[in-house]
Design a protein around this motif. Structure first.
Motif, PDB file in Angstrom:
ATOM      1  N   LYS A 139      48.934  36.772 -27.466  1.00  0.00           N
ATOM      2  CA  LYS A 139      49.064  35.643 -26.528  1.00  0.00           C
ATOM      3  C   LYS A 139      50.481  35.056 -26.525  1.00  0.00           C
ATOM      4  CE  LYS A 139      44.152  34.600 -27.038  1.00  0.00           C
ATOM      5  NZ  LYS A 139      43.869  35.811 -27.838  1.00  0.00           N
ATOM      6  N   ILE A 140      51.442  35.947 -26.459  1.00  0.00           N
ATOM      7  CA  ILE A 140      52.833  35.504 -26.471  1.00  0.00           C
ATOM      8  C   ILE A 140      53.129  34.689 -25.212  1.00  0.00           C
ATOM      9  CG2 ILE A 140      53.900  37.461 -25.275  1.00  0.00           C
ATOM     10  CD1 ILE A 140      55.175  36.062 -28.603  1.00  0.00           C
ATOM     11  N   SER A 141      53.897  33.634 -25.369  1.00  0.00           N
ATOM     12  CA  SER A 141      54.256  32.779 -24.236  1.00  0.00           C
ATOM     13  C   SER A 141      55.543  32.037 -24.566  1.00  0.00           C
ATOM     14  CB  SER A 141      53.133  31.783 -23.926  1.00  0.00           C
ATOM     15  OG  SER A 141      53.055  30.800 -24.938  1.00  0.00           O
ATOM     16  N   SER A 142      56.071  31.323 -23.596  1.00  0.00           N
ATOM     17  CA  SER A 142      57.296  30.566 -23.819  1.00  0.00           C
ATOM     18  C   SER A 142      57.113  29.476 -24.866  1.00  0.00           C
ATOM     19  CB  SER A 142      57.786  29.949 -22.507  1.00  0.00           C
ATOM     20  OG  SER A 142      56.773  29.152 -21.917  1.00  0.00           O
ATOM     21  N   SER A 143      55.868  29.081 -25.111  1.00  0.00           N
ATOM     22  CA  SER A 143      55.607  27.998 -26.066  1.00  0.00           C
ATOM     23  C   SER A 143      55.597  28.477 -27.516  1.00  0.00           C
ATOM     24  CB  SER A 143      54.278  27.312 -25.747  1.00  0.00           C
ATOM     25  OG  SER A 143      53.201  28.228 -25.896  1.00  0.00           O
ATOM     26  N   ASN A 144      55.422  29.785 -27.758  1.00  0.00           N
ATOM     27  CA  ASN A 144      55.341  30.249 -29.147  1.00  0.00           C
ATOM     28  C   ASN A 144      56.301  31.382 -29.483  1.00  0.00           C
ATOM     29  OD1 ASN A 144      54.167  32.603 -28.063  1.00  0.00           O
ATOM     30  ND2 ASN A 144      52.077  31.934 -28.481  1.00  0.00           N
ATOM     31  N   VAL A 145      56.995  31.919 -28.488  1.00  0.00           N
ATOM     32  CA  VAL A 145      57.801  33.115 -28.716  1.00  0.00           C
ATOM     33  C   VAL A 145      58.915  32.881 -29.726  1.00  0.00           C
ATOM     34  CG1 VAL A 145      59.275  32.646 -26.698  1.00  0.00           C
ATOM     35  CG2 VAL A 145      59.050  34.983 -27.580  1.00  0.00           C
ATOM     36  N   SER A 150      61.346  33.853 -35.072  1.00  0.00           N
ATOM     37  CA  SER A 150      61.962  33.208 -36.237  1.00  0.00           C
ATOM     38  C   SER A 150      61.205  33.558 -37.506  1.00  0.00           C
ATOM     39  CB  SER A 150      61.988  31.691 -36.038  1.00  0.00           C
ATOM     40  OG  SER A 150      62.833  31.320 -34.974  1.00  0.00           O
ATOM     41  N   ALA A 151      59.870  33.571 -37.409  1.00  0.00           N
ATOM     42  CA  ALA A 151      59.040  33.910 -38.568  1.00  0.00           C
ATOM     43  C   ALA A 151      59.254  35.368 -38.973  1.00  0.00           C
ATOM     44  CB  ALA A 151      57.574  33.658 -38.253  1.00  0.00           C
ATOM     45  N   ALA A 155      60.623  36.593 -42.561  1.00  0.00           N
ATOM     46  CA  ALA A 155      59.825  37.486 -43.401  1.00  0.00           C
ATOM     47  C   ALA A 155      60.611  38.743 -43.764  1.00  0.00           C
ATOM     48  CB  ALA A 155      58.527  37.856 -42.680  1.00  0.00           C
ATOM     49  N   SER A 156      61.365  39.273 -42.811  1.00  0.00           N
ATOM     50  CA  SER A 156      62.167  40.471 -43.071  1.00  0.00           C
ATOM     51  C   SER A 156      63.240  40.210 -44.116  1.00  0.00           C
ATOM     52  CB  SER A 156      62.822  40.957 -41.773  1.00  0.00           C
ATOM     53  OG  SER A 156      61.854  41.310 -40.810  1.00  0.00           O
TER      54      SER A 156
END
Length: 396
Positions: A139-145, A150-151, A155-156
């Motif tokens: 559910k990718i969107s402009s509000s969570n992308v 960044s996460a 993590a990497s």
């Protein structure tokens, strides 16, 4: 991991003009993007996933997605996260004990529910995160992308390993006409910023159809659903220029043991629809597909093998791209190959030829599906779809 490794040496020689090359998560991103292929979704809460990966229960599997999102009920989420950590610990033990090797492992992804959960899972995995290929962003969107990328970057860095992602286009903002254009423009621009991290752009057909109360039957390819045909066209337009776009899930399967041991026509109701849709995926520029049962894998993989005619055309185009000629006859004398318009296609075909192989001239996907070639010993042995547990919703 190697495509069609379940075939005997003699059968591989019979089928392939050029055999598939082995692939691991350490290959270059451009190759891995096409190597995802038929991505098998499995509820992460299942207790046997780590062991079946170590034992190579499904020898035909190339990519596994451990699902912490739609396939797990809300009441079982914490348990599913813990079980995911157990799976990777099992894989790490199997590698240490010599029960499996890095080259035997499929590409493994985790579909998380949020950016925070990504960081939580990454931290809990510890050293076993080395065997993870990446995360799937639902559910990718402009509000969570931005939060997701960044996460992933954090993590990497923390794990000192390369992690990829596969965002799924399935949010209402992307589907609804009044917001689609601006949302797709925003995401496609942002995705280019993070291009080195993105393997596939995926399409969540189940969620998108669900917005309208639509569910197709086993005879209806997704391209016959007008709103989805329109959506897929826009996805290819915005994202297909820079990314591999994967085909949406096929919801129907036959779990009977005989379904993979007899002639393909005997499972027409279940797999002929999948075959038709996968061919349409290919014609529309999509590569690979989300699958929800092992019986679907062979269909998707067989269709994605390169034909000898395609391979020779692609080789001819690349070999003649020095500027000396602009167009030439194909080796089969049935079409023209234009160097500039067909160059990108040719590069894709050559990449896929390394991954899926090239059929001999007398061979094709139908012959692969109907031939009496021994298939994986354990696929389809379930009397009912054990692939799903009591709290599972069908993943998109």
């Amino acid at each position: 991991m190697q495509y069609f490794q379940y075939l005997s040496d003699s059968d591989r020689r019979k089928v392939f003009f050029k055999e598939p090359f082995p692939i691991t998560k350490y290959d270059v991103k451009e190759k891995l993007a096409y190597a995802v292929g038929a991505a098998l979704y499995m509820p992460a809460i299942r207790e046997d996933i780590g062991r079946l990966i170590v034992n190579q229960k499904y020898k035909e599997v190339s990519t596994i997605v451990l699902d912490l999102e739609d396939a797990v009920g809300d009441n079982y989420l914490a348990e599913a996260v813990d079980q995911t950590i157990v799976h990777f610990a099992e894989i790490e033990r199997g590698l240490i004990k010599g029960e499996t090797t890095l080259s035997d492992l499929p590409l493994i992804f985790i579909r998380v529910r949020s950016a925070n959960q990504l960081l939580e899972v990454a931290e809990k995995l510890g050293t076993s995160i080395e065997h993870l290929t990446g995360f799937v962003f639902p559910k990718i969107s402009s509000s969570n992308v931005d939060l997701y990328f960044s996460a992933l970057e954090k993590a990497s860095i923390n794990a000192s390993t390369r992690l990829f992602c596969m965002p799924i286009l399935e949010s209402p903002e992307l589907m609804y006409k009044e917001t689609r254009t601006s949302e797709m423009q925003y995401l496609s621009t942002l995705f280019q910023k993070y291009e080195s991290s993105i393997l596939n752009v995926r399409i969540g057909a189940t969620d998108l159809c669900g917005l309208y109360g639509i569910r197709r039957n086993a005879q209806t390819p997704i391209y016959d659903i007008s709103i989805m045909r329109d959506f897929i066209s826009d996805v290819v337009n915005y994202f297909g220029r820079n990314f591999v776009v994967s085909g949406p899930v096929w919801e129907y399967f036959n779990s009977k043991k005989e379904s993979l041991q007899h002639d393909f026509s005997e499972v027409n109701e279940y797999n002929a629809g999948l075959l038709n849709e996968t061919l349409l995926d290919l014609s529309n520029g999509l590569t690979g597909k989300t699958v929800i049962h092992p019986s679907q894998i062979k269909v998707v993989q067989s269709v994605n093998v390169v034909t000898k005619e395609e391979y020779l055309d692609a080789m001819s185009i690349i070999e003649n791209a020095s500027g000396e000629v602009g167009v030439l006859k194909s080796a089969s004398y049935n079409k023209m190959n234009e160097i500039k318009p067909h160059y990108k296609w040719a590069m894709k075909i050559l990449t896929k030829s390394d991954i899926y192989g090239v059929y001999h001239e007398q061979y094709n996907f139908l012959k692969m599906l109907t031939d009496t070639i021994p298939f994986s010993h354990s696929v389809g042995n379930e009397r009912k779809p054990e692939h799903f547990s009591k709290q599972v919703n069908y993943p998109s």
